[in-house]
Enzyme design. Structure first.
Site, short mmCIF file in Angstrom:
data_model
loop_
_atom_site.label_atom_id
_atom_site.label_comp_id
_atom_site.label_asym_id
_atom_site.label_seq_id
_atom_site.Cartn_x
_atom_site.Cartn_y
_atom_site.Cartn_z
N LYS A 1 -7.84 7.41 -0.25
CA LYS A 1 -7.00 6.23 -0.43
C LYS A 1 -7.44 5.16 0.55
CE LYS A 1 -2.14 4.82 -0.81
NZ LYS A 1 -0.76 5.29 -1.00
N VAL B 1 -6.81 1.29 -3.13
CA VAL B 1 -7.73 1.78 -4.14
C VAL B 1 -7.92 3.27 -3.86
CG1 VAL B 1 -9.99 1.49 -5.20
CG2 VAL B 1 -8.91 -0.44 -4.06
N VAL B 2 -7.83 4.08 -4.90
CA VAL B 2 -7.96 5.52 -4.70
C VAL B 2 -9.21 6.03 -5.42
CG1 VAL B 2 -6.85 7.78 -4.98
CG2 VAL B 2 -5.45 5.76 -4.52
N ASP C 1 9.98 4.81 -1.95
CA ASP C 1 9.35 4.30 -3.17
C ASP C 1 9.30 5.44 -4.18
OD1 ASP C 1 8.17 2.53 -4.90
OD2 ASP C 1 6.16 2.74 -4.07
N LYS D 1 -2.17 -2.74 -6.00
CA LYS D 1 -2.14 -3.98 -5.25
C LYS D 1 -2.50 -3.74 -3.79
CE LYS D 1 1.89 -5.57 -6.12
NZ LYS D 1 3.15 -6.32 -6.16
N ILE E 1 -9.99 6.31 -9.10
CA ILE E 1 -8.86 6.85 -9.86
C ILE E 1 -7.84 5.77 -10.15
CG2 ILE E 1 -7.00 8.54 -9.88
CD1 ILE E 1 -8.45 10.00 -7.63
N SER E 2 -7.65 4.91 -9.17
CA SER E 2 -6.58 3.94 -9.32
C SER E 2 -6.84 2.70 -8.46
CB SER E 2 -5.26 4.60 -8.89
OG SER E 2 -4.36 3.66 -8.34
N THR E 3 -6.53 1.55 -9.01
CA THR E 3 -6.59 0.33 -8.21
C THR E 3 -5.22 -0.30 -8.24
OG1 THR E 3 -8.01 -0.27 -10.06
CG2 THR E 3 -8.69 -1.00 -7.90
P1 ADP Z 1 -0.31 2.95 -4.56
O1 ADP Z 1 0.31 2.40 -3.30
O2 ADP Z 1 -1.45 2.15 -5.04
O3 ADP Z 1 0.73 3.23 -5.62
P2 ADP Z 1 -0.68 5.81 -4.54
O4 ADP Z 1 -0.74 6.66 -3.32
O5 ADP Z 1 0.55 5.92 -5.38
O6 ADP Z 1 -0.97 4.32 -4.09
O7 ADP Z 1 -1.95 6.15 -5.41
C1 ADP Z 1 -2.19 5.49 -6.61
C2 ADP Z 1 -2.54 6.47 -7.70
O8 ADP Z 1 -3.66 7.23 -7.36
C3 ADP Z 1 -1.43 7.47 -7.95
O9 ADP Z 1 -0.51 7.01 -8.88
C4 ADP Z 1 -2.18 8.67 -8.47
O10 ADP Z 1 -2.41 8.54 -9.86
C5 ADP Z 1 -3.51 8.57 -7.76
N1 ADP Z 1 -3.51 9.43 -6.56
C6 ADP Z 1 -3.19 9.07 -5.31
N2 ADP Z 1 -3.31 10.10 -4.47
C7 ADP Z 1 -3.73 11.15 -5.20
C8 ADP Z 1 -4.06 12.52 -4.92
N3 ADP Z 1 -3.98 13.01 -3.68
N4 ADP Z 1 -4.48 13.31 -5.93
C9 ADP Z 1 -4.56 12.81 -7.18
N5 ADP Z 1 -4.28 11.55 -7.51
C10 ADP Z 1 -3.87 10.71 -6.55
MN MN Z 2 2.07 4.69 -6.04
#
Ligand code: ADP
Ligand code: MN
Length: 494
Positions: free
Chosen positions: A267, A245-246, A383, A242, A238-240
């Site tokens: 996560k 990684v999610v 944050d 710094k 979903i997301s990478t």
């Molecule tokens: P980071 O420290 O990388 O910002 P985050 O916890 O904000 O970590 O997660 C990064 C991204 O992953 C978020 O902006 C969101 O889009 C997605 N994400 C994280 N946790 C969830 C979740 N429980 N359900 C859906 N999306 C999530």
């Molecule tokens: Mn975040």
């Protein structure tokens, strides 16, 4: 004449054409390989292995699967390189010799010249003479055994080409140099240990450049979650960021029969350490971690981030704040419920277009959540911004709380003020008329009455308060900090 008489097992009769056939050689090799590991041959393509019918009970198996996958990636990369270099040139080079020969399918422990090895025949180009399995070719007087000195010597010389590309073998290959088996084996041994040494040297570099992909240890953790049935499948990233990684995953069920959410977010806190250095200030002064921080190695500190996020999410859950629900924490991997649907994560507040009605609703909700977070959870998000709030099901969900601290953290009030600035700015820009300014918001959340009417003075008062509290903690112990909303013991008091 064959010096040790006729072989006692009669040679399998087949035509010379068969013996020479490369097709056949390849087929035989494939046959051998798949016999050597039937289980892993079933491994599917793709980044993750999921599915019920693969036996993955043993750690060794998993490790081998991971190695297989790594090798496959390596070989694929090799092929890409090959294609890149060759382009559409008529003369092409081949990296075939550098492909991974799998460690698990070879049972010869001695590093010996492999006479069955017909892949790297140096004379293939003009004269395809493969040494057959029986160990000799030809008939009668013209028989050439595998121990023929001249042929072997040439072959050995040519085989030096199979050493790693960076291994300097000189120009012996161009000359009619005949290496004895003994010399060749010594050289081969040396080349291999060089390769291993260099692999070790480059290991660190590769870790930090492996941005998107998680490291093998993390993969193993993820595999185990899937194989244990807790997760059904891991569908993708979903997301990478710094620091993390999610991934998205479909939930399964635990052995204890606990229900896992239908969709999960995984996560993975990155284990490359440099990114985490700038987080020191959050954790160092957090008294919950005070006793632990100094003694820990960096790897453990990263686990603490995951742990912290888990505890903070639990506190929020208990207070009824909309946030992901913790499923499980394994080392630096946190599994929680997924905010979103059908693999589509809920949009961040910064990306969603809301009606002014919804926007106003969102604002009031966030104001309330910030108060709950402060008073009921004894936390400051630290944050908070439109990046860490998701819009889902007509309301705002808070995420990303690994860095959240208690208000009595030496910089806790500064973090809160920064959060307030982000929130005020966002909603004022979005045209929410009743949005408080950052100073009003700060007071509304903290219950403090800072009267300064400009940012600089306000900031100064906050820092003075923090200082007073620090002194107070120094004199009276951490449990009586002045603006702690309640006397909850810190969760890390051991
Ligand atoms: P980071 O420290 O990388 O910002 P985050 O916890 O904000 O970590 O997660 C990064 C991204 O992953 C978020 O902006 C969101 O889009 C997605 N994400 C994280 N946790 C969830 C979740 N429980 N359900 C859906 N999306 C999530
Ligand atoms: Mn975040």
């Amino acid at each position: 004449q064959c010096p040790w008489g006729a072989p006692n097992t009669p040679a399998i009769s087949c035509s010379l054409a068969d013996v020479m056939s490369e097709q056949l050689a390849k087929e035989l090799q494939l046959e051998e390989e798949s016999a050597a590991f039937p289980e892993v041959a079933a491994v599917a393509e793709g980044p993750f292995i999921t599915g019920e019918n693969i036996d993955t009970s043993s750690d060794l198996m998993l490790a081998q699967m991971l190695q297989m996958e790594f090798d496959r990636e390596y070989d694929a990369q090799l092929r890409r390189e090959e294609r890149k270099i060759n382009g559409d040139s008529k003369v092409s080079i081949s990296f075939e010799n550098y492909r991974k020969v799998h460690p698990y399918d070879s049972d010869s422990s001695e590093d010996e010249v492999d006479w069955q090895d017909t892949r790297h025949d140096p004379y293939r180009a003009d004269k395809p003479t493969t040494t057959p399995r029986k160990g000799f070719i030809g008939k009668g007087k013209d028989i050439t055994t595998k121990h023929d000195e001249v042929v072997c010597g040439r072959k050995n010389t040519a085989r030096m080409e199979n050493f790693a590309p960076e291994f300097q073998v000189g120009d012996g290959i161009g000359m009619d140099l005949k290496l004895s088996n003994q010399v060749f084996n010594a050289l081969k041994q040396h080349a291999y240990s060089e390769e291993r040494r260099s692999a070790r040297l480059h290991e660190k570099k590769e870790h930090s450049t492996a941005e998107k992909a998680v490291d093998p240890k993390t993969r193993l953790l993820l595999y185990k979650m899937v194989n244990g049935g807790m997760l059904e499948t891991i569908t993708g990233c979903i997301s990478t960021g710094k620091e993390s990684v999610v991934f998205h995953a479909y939930g399964g069920s635990t052995a204890e029969g606990k229900v896992v959410p239908a969709e999960c977010a995984i996560k993975v806190f990155k284990t490359t350490l440099n990114e985490f250095k700038n987080r020191d200030k959050y954790i160092k002064d957090d008294y919950r971690f005070k006793d632990r921080f100094s003694k820990l190695n960096p790897r453990k500190v990263i686990r603490m981030w995951a742990e912290k996020e888990m505890h903070n999410l639990t506190r929020m859950q208990n207070a009824g704040i909309p946030c992901p629900q913790v499923v499980i924490l394994k080392k630096h991997v946190l599994v929680m419920s997924f905010i979103g649907q059908d693999q589509v994560p809920a949009p961040k507040l910064k990306d969603v277009t809301l009606s002014s009605e919804d926007m106003t609703k969102a604002y009031h909700q966030i104001l309330h959540m910030m108060q709950q977070l402060y008073k009921e959870c004894n936390l400051v998000h630290a944050d908070l911004s439109e990046y860490n709030m998701l819009w889902h099901g007509g309301k705002v969900w808070l995420i990303d709380v690994s860095q959240s601290v208690e208000p009595t953290h030496p910089h806790g009030l500064e973090f809160l003020f920064r959060d307030c600035k982000n929130v005020s700015q966002f909603f004022q820009k979005a045209g929410v008329a009743e949005a408080l300014n950052e100073r009003e918001l700060f007071n509304a959340v903290s219950g403090l009455h800072i009267t300064a009417d400009n940012e600089v003075d306000f900031q100064a008062e906050i820092e003075a308060l923090e200082k007073m509290n620090e002194d107070h903690v120094q004199n009276h112990g951490k449990k009586q900090s002045m603006f702690s909303s309640d006397g909850d013991p810190p969760i890390y008091d051991e």
